[in-house]
Design a protein around this motif. Structure first.
Motif, mmCIF file in Angstrom:
data_model
loop_
_atom_site.group_PDB
_atom_site.id
_atom_site.type_symbol
_atom_site.label_atom_id
_atom_site.label_comp_id
_atom_site.label_asym_id
_atom_site.label_seq_id
_atom_site.Cartn_x
_atom_site.Cartn_y
_atom_site.Cartn_z
ATOM 1 N N VAL A 143 -3.518 8.705 3.451
ATOM 2 C CA VAL A 143 -4.232 8.073 2.341
ATOM 3 C C VAL A 143 -5.097 6.944 2.895
ATOM 4 O O VAL A 143 -4.589 6.057 3.594
ATOM 5 C CB VAL A 143 -3.245 7.501 1.303
ATOM 6 C CG1 VAL A 143 -4.000 6.805 0.175
ATOM 7 C CG2 VAL A 143 -2.359 8.604 0.749
ATOM 8 N N SER A 144 -6.395 6.973 2.602
ATOM 9 C CA SER A 144 -7.312 5.929 3.061
ATOM 10 C C SER A 144 -8.117 5.401 1.886
ATOM 11 O O SER A 144 -8.600 6.176 1.055
ATOM 12 C CB SER A 144 -8.270 6.484 4.132
ATOM 13 O OG SER A 144 -7.548 7.015 5.230
ATOM 14 N N SER A 145 -8.281 4.104 1.829
ATOM 15 C CA SER A 145 -9.015 3.492 0.720
ATOM 16 C C SER A 145 -10.514 3.706 0.866
ATOM 17 O O SER A 145 -11.089 3.507 1.941
ATOM 18 C CB SER A 145 -8.715 1.993 0.657
ATOM 19 O OG SER A 145 -9.489 1.376 -0.348
ATOM 20 N N ARG A 146 -11.162 4.129 -0.218
ATOM 21 C CA ARG A 146 -12.618 4.186 -0.265
ATOM 22 C C ARG A 146 -13.194 2.792 -0.514
ATOM 23 O O ARG A 146 -14.363 2.539 -0.216
ATOM 24 C CB ARG A 146 -13.098 5.101 -1.400
ATOM 25 C CG ARG A 146 -12.776 6.576 -1.253
ATOM 26 C CD ARG A 146 -13.310 7.343 -2.444
ATOM 27 N NE ARG A 146 -12.958 8.741 -2.425
ATOM 28 C CZ ARG A 146 -13.682 9.703 -1.860
ATOM 29 N NH1 ARG A 146 -14.815 9.391 -1.260
ATOM 30 N NH2 ARG A 146 -13.279 10.962 -1.891
ATOM 31 N N ARG A 147 -12.350 1.914 -1.084
ATOM 32 C CA ARG A 147 -12.817 0.595 -1.527
ATOM 33 C C ARG A 147 -11.849 -0.458 -0.996
ATOM 34 O O ARG A 147 -11.040 -1.011 -1.740
ATOM 35 C CB ARG A 147 -12.905 0.569 -3.047
ATOM 36 C CG ARG A 147 -13.835 1.663 -3.583
ATOM 37 C CD ARG A 147 -13.581 2.042 -5.026
ATOM 38 N NE ARG A 147 -13.927 0.998 -5.945
ATOM 39 C CZ ARG A 147 -13.994 1.156 -7.276
ATOM 40 N NH1 ARG A 147 -13.743 2.348 -7.798
ATOM 41 N NH2 ARG A 147 -14.288 0.163 -8.056
ATOM 42 N N PRO A 148 -11.897 -0.762 0.303
ATOM 43 C CA PRO A 148 -10.908 -1.648 0.922
ATOM 44 C C PRO A 148 -10.895 -3.067 0.373
ATOM 45 O O PRO A 148 -9.907 -3.781 0.567
ATOM 46 C CB PRO A 148 -11.302 -1.627 2.403
ATOM 47 C CG PRO A 148 -12.719 -1.154 2.441
ATOM 48 C CD PRO A 148 -12.867 -0.232 1.281
ATOM 49 N N LYS A 149 -11.947 -3.485 -0.313
ATOM 50 C CA LYS A 149 -11.946 -4.829 -0.895
ATOM 51 C C LYS A 149 -11.218 -4.859 -2.233
ATOM 52 O O LYS A 149 -10.936 -5.933 -2.764
ATOM 53 C CB LYS A 149 -13.380 -5.334 -1.065
ATOM 54 C CG LYS A 149 -14.076 -5.628 0.264
ATOM 55 C CD LYS A 149 -15.437 -6.275 0.056
ATOM 56 C CE LYS A 149 -16.089 -6.601 1.401
ATOM 57 N NZ LYS A 149 -17.415 -7.246 1.233
ATOM 58 N N ASP A 150 -10.902 -3.676 -2.780
ATOM 59 C CA ASP A 150 -10.114 -3.601 -4.008
ATOM 60 C C ASP A 150 -8.633 -3.543 -3.651
ATOM 61 O O ASP A 150 -8.254 -3.408 -2.493
ATOM 62 C CB ASP A 150 -10.518 -2.369 -4.827
ATOM 63 C CG ASP A 150 -11.883 -2.523 -5.461
ATOM 64 O OD1 ASP A 150 -12.341 -3.666 -5.610
ATOM 65 O OD2 ASP A 150 -12.493 -1.485 -5.797
ATOM 66 N N ASN A 151 -7.783 -3.654 -4.675
ATOM 67 C CA ASN A 151 -6.335 -3.602 -4.472
ATOM 68 C C ASN A 151 -5.911 -2.144 -4.322
ATOM 69 O O ASN A 151 -5.675 -1.449 -5.303
ATOM 70 C CB ASN A 151 -5.611 -4.253 -5.645
ATOM 71 C CG ASN A 151 -5.922 -5.728 -5.754
ATOM 72 O OD1 ASN A 151 -6.478 -6.317 -4.836
ATOM 73 N ND2 ASN A 151 -5.562 -6.334 -6.869
ATOM 74 N N THR A 152 -5.809 -1.695 -3.086
ATOM 75 C CA THR A 152 -5.514 -0.297 -2.801
ATOM 76 C C THR A 152 -4.515 -0.183 -1.652
ATOM 77 O O THR A 152 -4.183 -1.165 -0.997
ATOM 78 C CB THR A 152 -6.800 0.464 -2.433
ATOM 79 O OG1 THR A 152 -7.486 -0.248 -1.395
ATOM 80 C CG2 THR A 152 -7.718 0.613 -3.635
ATOM 81 N N PHE A 153 -4.057 1.048 -1.415
ATOM 82 C CA PHE A 153 -3.113 1.340 -0.342
ATOM 83 C C PHE A 153 -3.808 2.041 0.813
ATOM 84 O O PHE A 153 -4.811 2.720 0.624
ATOM 85 C CB PHE A 153 -1.996 2.269 -0.834
ATOM 86 C CG PHE A 153 -1.026 1.644 -1.788
ATOM 87 C CD1 PHE A 153 0.116 1.024 -1.323
ATOM 88 C CD2 PHE A 153 -1.236 1.710 -3.162
ATOM 89 C CE1 PHE A 153 1.027 0.466 -2.193
ATOM 90 C CE2 PHE A 153 -0.330 1.157 -4.042
ATOM 91 C CZ PHE A 153 0.813 0.528 -3.560
ATOM 92 N N ASN A 154 -3.223 1.888 2.004
ATOM 93 C CA ASN A 154 -3.559 2.728 3.153
ATOM 94 C C ASN A 154 -2.249 3.143 3.803
ATOM 95 O O ASN A 154 -1.356 2.309 3.977
ATOM 96 C CB ASN A 154 -4.417 1.974 4.177
ATOM 97 C CG ASN A 154 -5.838 1.764 3.709
ATOM 98 O OD1 ASN A 154 -6.641 2.683 3.708
ATOM 99 N ND2 ASN A 154 -6.143 0.540 3.295
ATOM 100 N N GLY A 155 -2.123 4.416 4.167
ATOM 101 C CA GLY A 155 -0.882 4.829 4.798
ATOM 102 C C GLY A 155 -0.651 6.316 4.666
ATOM 103 O O GLY A 155 -1.592 7.115 4.720
ATOM 104 N N THR A 156 0.612 6.700 4.494
ATOM 105 C CA THR A 156 1.000 8.108 4.424
ATOM 106 C C THR A 156 1.809 8.359 3.163
ATOM 107 O O THR A 156 2.691 7.575 2.824
ATOM 108 C CB THR A 156 1.860 8.495 5.647
ATOM 109 O OG1 THR A 156 1.163 8.157 6.843
ATOM 110 C CG2 THR A 156 2.161 9.986 5.638
ATOM 111 N N ILE A 157 1.490 9.433 2.466
ATOM 112 C CA ILE A 157 2.245 9.841 1.281
ATOM 113 C C ILE A 157 2.807 11.236 1.537
ATOM 114 O O ILE A 157 2.148 12.075 2.155
ATOM 115 C CB ILE A 157 1.355 9.819 0.012
ATOM 116 C CG1 ILE A 157 2.182 10.106 -1.236
ATOM 117 C CG2 ILE A 157 0.194 10.781 0.116
ATOM 118 C CD1 ILE A 157 1.404 9.900 -2.531
ATOM 119 N N TYR A 158 4.042 11.462 1.093
ATOM 120 C CA TYR A 158 4.692 12.769 1.216
ATOM 121 C C TYR A 158 4.880 13.340 -0.183
ATOM 122 O O TYR A 158 5.475 12.691 -1.039
ATOM 123 C CB TYR A 158 6.053 12.627 1.910
ATOM 124 C CG TYR A 158 5.988 12.121 3.324
ATOM 125 C CD1 TYR A 158 5.913 10.753 3.592
ATOM 126 C CD2 TYR A 158 6.005 12.996 4.393
ATOM 127 C CE1 TYR A 158 5.863 10.281 4.895
ATOM 128 C CE2 TYR A 158 5.968 12.535 5.707
ATOM 129 C CZ TYR A 158 5.884 11.172 5.949
ATOM 130 O OH TYR A 158 5.834 10.705 7.242
#
Length: 302
Positions: A262-277
């Protein structure tokens, strides 16, 4: 003061006396953080910290089958004989073999998007499954401070009651452990009965000693962790995230698990980056190694 790290680890747990300790690694000798370690057939357990280190308490002398488990790795069971002397045991887990051989990519779109759309479509149904529950709860939280100056605003800081190493000026300055019984009915009926609690250090007014602070739900469109953060399976998540299928594997219960980056399209917003199963067919989400980020602030939640 800088690099303050905060971690919360959840697992059913029983306080006891003697200990087994060590570090959990993967095949590349990288530490595995927040893995589950427990005595088979019991609620006696713990988790690894962010450096892969763990301490497991045994109730008495004897022979124990200790389970080392982390999502995406093959579970390992190790027999430990405890005779009153502390035991050190480092363990290496093998990553589950992932494969993309059977995946067909169409229209240039990564197959992860099909899986995410199914998870979004079933989000509300899965959310209702967890609208009411009871559980035993164990939490362990700590504040770690790195490279603390000897003075701050002209005032001597000292070693914070022995918490800081004299050479590195680093160490855990607050540690809290809690065992409790919890019951939840959506949307806001949360009850907790503390069974046991142990605290060392000064939390400076920020407590990690309550299960309610860990009661958040990724099936909601937004997760409230001091800020409202968009879930990667929110109804409108495709506008906030990009997805990549890393592979698939079968877990201990023979469920087919999709491992998705999972990668954020909008890193300045409140979002996650990482791995989802995500479980195939049921479209449940199983979270691991996920960072949520927002403006100049970053914490790890597992």
């Amino acid at each position: 003061m800088k690099n303050i790290m905060f971690a919360i680890m959840l697992l059913c747990f029983a306080f006891a006396q003697a200990q087994l300790s060590g570090t959990l690694y993967d095949n590349q000798k990288e530490p595995i953080a927040f893995a589950s370690i427990y005595v088979e057939g019991t609620y006696i357990g713990t988790t690894t910290n962010n450096s892969g280190q763990y301490t497991l308490m045994f109730p008495e002398n004897g022979t124990y089958n200790v389970v080392f488990k982390s999502l995406g790795y093959k579970t390992q069971i190790v027999e430990i004989v405890f005779n009153g002397t502390a035991v050190t045991k480092d363990v290496t887990l093998t990553e589950e073999l992932t494969t993309l051989d059977a995946v067909v990519i169409t229209n240039g779109e990564d197959p992860a998007y099909r899986i995410i759309r199914e998870a979004i479509k079933n989000r509300e149904a899965n959310r209702k499954k967890f609208s009411s529950y009871t559980a035993d709860f164990y939490s362990r939280g700590f504040w770690y401070m790195d490279d603390v100056p000897e003075k701050f605003l002209g005032e001597e800081i000292g070693d914070l009651d022995g918490s800081l190493d004299s050479l590195t000026r680093s160490g855990i300055v607050y540690l809290s452990e809690t065992v409790s019984e919890i019951a939840y009915d959506a949307p806001d009926n949360f009850k907790e009965r503390i069974v046991a609690s142990k605290v060392s250090g000064d939390d400076n007014g920020f407590s990690v000693n309550s299960a309610e602070s860990a009661n958040f739900d990724f099936y909601n469109n937004n997760i409230d962790l001091n800020n409202r953060i968009v879930s990667p399976i929110a109804d409108y998540a495709l506008g906030y995230y990009e997805y990549k299928l890393l592979g698939t594997f079968y877990d201990d219960n023979n469920f087919l698990i999709n491992k998705i980056q999972v990668s954020s399209r909008r890193p300045k917003d409140n979002t996650f980056n990482g791995t989802i199963y995500i479980v195939e067919d049921d479209w449940h989400d199983l979270w691991s190694r996920v960072n949520h980020t927002w403006r100049e602030h970053q914490c790890a939640y597992h």
